[in-house]
Design an enzyme around this catalytic site. Sequence first.
Site, PDB file in Angstrom:
ATOM      1  N   ARG A   1       0.676  -1.052  -0.059  1.00 57.86           N
ATOM      2  CA  ARG A   1       0.110  -0.045   0.090  1.00 57.86           C
ATOM      3  C   ARG A   1       0.792   1.109   0.109  1.00 57.86           C
ATOM      4  O   ARG A   1       0.435   2.367  -0.428  1.00 57.86           O
ATOM      5  CB  ARG A   1      -0.793  -0.081   1.194  1.00 57.86           C
ATOM      6  CG  ARG A   1      -1.918  -1.099   1.206  1.00 57.86           C
ATOM      7  CD  ARG A   1      -2.888  -0.993   2.244  1.00 57.86           C
ATOM      8  NE  ARG A   1      -3.270   0.331   2.660  1.00 57.86           N
ATOM      9  CZ  ARG A   1      -4.160   0.588   3.751  1.00 57.86           C
ATOM     10  NH1 ARG A   1      -4.184  -0.133   4.874  1.00 57.86           N
ATOM     11  NH2 ARG A   1      -4.591   1.531   3.841  1.00 57.86           N
TER      12      ARG A   1
ATOM     13  N   TYR B   1      -8.194  14.733  -6.977  1.00 56.83           N
ATOM     14  CA  TYR B   1      -8.326  15.947  -6.486  1.00 56.83           C
ATOM     15  C   TYR B   1      -7.542  16.181  -5.212  1.00 56.83           C
ATOM     16  O   TYR B   1      -7.178  15.285  -4.754  1.00 56.83           O
ATOM     17  CB  TYR B   1     -10.061  15.982  -6.401  1.00 56.83           C
ATOM     18  CG  TYR B   1     -10.340  15.113  -5.317  1.00 56.83           C
ATOM     19  CD1 TYR B   1     -10.605  15.240  -3.890  1.00 56.83           C
ATOM     20  CD2 TYR B   1     -10.886  13.853  -5.589  1.00 56.83           C
ATOM     21  CE1 TYR B   1     -10.977  14.545  -2.746  1.00 56.83           C
ATOM     22  CE2 TYR B   1     -11.314  12.910  -4.650  1.00 56.83           C
ATOM     23  CZ  TYR B   1     -11.394  13.304  -3.331  1.00 56.83           C
ATOM     24  OH  TYR B   1     -11.728  12.389  -2.420  1.00 56.83           O
ATOM     25  N   PRO B   2      -7.264  17.585  -4.971  1.00 49.29           N
ATOM     26  CA  PRO B   2      -6.541  17.999  -3.838  1.00 49.29           C
ATOM     27  C   PRO B   2      -7.663  18.307  -2.785  1.00 49.29           C
ATOM     28  O   PRO B   2      -8.713  18.618  -3.208  1.00 49.29           O
ATOM     29  CB  PRO B   2      -5.792  18.992  -4.206  1.00 49.29           C
ATOM     30  CG  PRO B   2      -6.542  19.762  -5.155  1.00 49.29           C
ATOM     31  CD  PRO B   2      -7.382  18.609  -5.915  1.00 49.29           C
ATOM     32  N   MET B   3      -7.348  18.245  -1.510  1.00 52.18           N
ATOM     33  CA  MET B   3      -8.126  18.569  -0.301  1.00 52.18           C
ATOM     34  C   MET B   3      -7.412  18.921   0.946  1.00 52.18           C
ATOM     35  O   MET B   3      -6.210  18.652   1.103  1.00 52.18           O
ATOM     36  CB  MET B   3      -8.949  17.354   0.016  1.00 52.18           C
ATOM     37  CG  MET B   3      -8.532  16.232   0.652  1.00 52.18           C
ATOM     38  SD  MET B   3      -9.560  15.077   1.317  1.00 52.18           S
ATOM     39  CE  MET B   3     -10.393  15.931   2.529  1.00 52.18           C
ATOM     40  N   ASP B   4      -8.096  19.825   1.586  1.00 50.76           N
ATOM     41  CA  ASP B   4      -7.587  20.131   3.104  1.00 50.76           C
ATOM     42  C   ASP B   4      -8.582  19.684   4.074  1.00 50.76           C
ATOM     43  O   ASP B   4      -9.805  19.434   3.728  1.00 50.76           O
ATOM     44  CB  ASP B   4      -7.498  21.948   3.181  1.00 50.76           C
ATOM     45  CG  ASP B   4      -6.345  22.376   2.190  1.00 50.76           C
ATOM     46  OD1 ASP B   4      -5.599  21.405   1.942  1.00 50.76           O
ATOM     47  OD2 ASP B   4      -6.195  23.652   1.853  1.00 50.76           O
TER      48      ASP B   4
ATOM     49  N   HIS C   1     -15.242   7.673   8.607  1.00 48.35           N
ATOM     50  CA  HIS C   1     -15.057   8.160   7.090  1.00 48.35           C
ATOM     51  C   HIS C   1     -14.504   6.912   6.277  1.00 48.35           C
ATOM     52  O   HIS C   1     -14.780   6.616   5.175  1.00 48.35           O
ATOM     53  CB  HIS C   1     -13.861   9.064   7.101  1.00 48.35           C
ATOM     54  CG  HIS C   1     -13.637   9.741   5.688  1.00 48.35           C
ATOM     55  ND1 HIS C   1     -14.615  10.595   5.070  1.00 48.35           N
ATOM     56  CD2 HIS C   1     -12.523   9.662   5.249  1.00 48.35           C
ATOM     57  CE1 HIS C   1     -13.849  10.889   4.113  1.00 48.35           C
ATOM     58  NE2 HIS C   1     -12.733  10.336   3.835  1.00 48.35           N
TER      59      HIS C   1
ATOM     60  N   SER D   1     -16.125  15.083   6.261  1.00 47.73           N
ATOM     61  CA  SER D   1     -16.367  15.755   4.850  1.00 47.73           C
ATOM     62  C   SER D   1     -17.305  16.787   5.086  1.00 47.73           C
ATOM     63  O   SER D   1     -17.109  18.160   4.512  1.00 47.73           O
ATOM     64  CB  SER D   1     -16.618  14.782   3.981  1.00 47.73           C
ATOM     65  OG  SER D   1     -15.664  13.693   3.576  1.00 47.73           O
TER      66      SER D   1
END
Length: 280
Positions: free
Chosen positions: A159, A173-176, A200, A251
């Site tokens: 992994r 996609y990027p995320m914060d 999650h 989220s």
Amino acid sequence: MPELPQVPLTLEGSNVLHQIFRFDWTAWKELPLDERTAISEEFSGLLARWEGGNTEPNGHPNQSALFSQIGHKGDLILIHFRDSLEDLNRVELELAQTRLYPFLQQTSSYLSVVELGLYESSEKIYAQLAEKGLEPGTPEWNAGAGEATARTFASLSSRLFPAIPPAKYLCFYPMDRKRGEQVNWYTEPMADRRAMMHEHGLIGRRYADHVRQIITGSIGLDDWEWGVDLFADDPIVFKKLIYEMRFDKVSAVYASFGQFFLSVRVHASNVNQWFDGTLA
């Protein structure tokens, strides 16, 4: 007992670079057919070598993959998984030396590293170290944490250093995590964050037979905190998975998302068809 750290332990693996390009079709079509053919065959050979990877000396795949982007955000996405930043830089330089490169206008890139967060075990490890009388942040503490995670690192090698999934579609996609005005992920107690991340993760596991997810950390490496790559043979799965995740607390309350990039895999064996517009 001393106050335990609130930062979860993480394991890091492959370094990852996403390159997003526009293709200069106007200049490309002005070339004679034989020159276009020679350039595309040269790039096809390079891509085939990258797709095959290099498993020496440690058995890591170290692969690259090409995707044809759908929509106005670009034309091509190259993804590279390598053991080091130096290896990624060599990939960039190798691409820059090809005759194809003048037709590639890079509009964006994203640098990150495969990351596995150890929320489930961090608190336990910290408590065990504190019970031994070790102080957080000392060399002894850090050595103890390293020893405790070494076994996990070995068991999760596939992994941490993944092969690029063979699926047809990619969603990147990027995320914060939010850390402003009304809510701040980083001020929540670790136990609460762990519980939310567990919830999650359960959603993702329900889709495990239909989508492969690779999470990469980019704090200190790029403008966002994480990058997410989803691979699937049915792109509707992306919509269903991400939509369902929007309803969990991680989220719904704490996540901020960047642009989404949806693309279709182009293998070295048919990249010539992409360049002449006949890719089926």
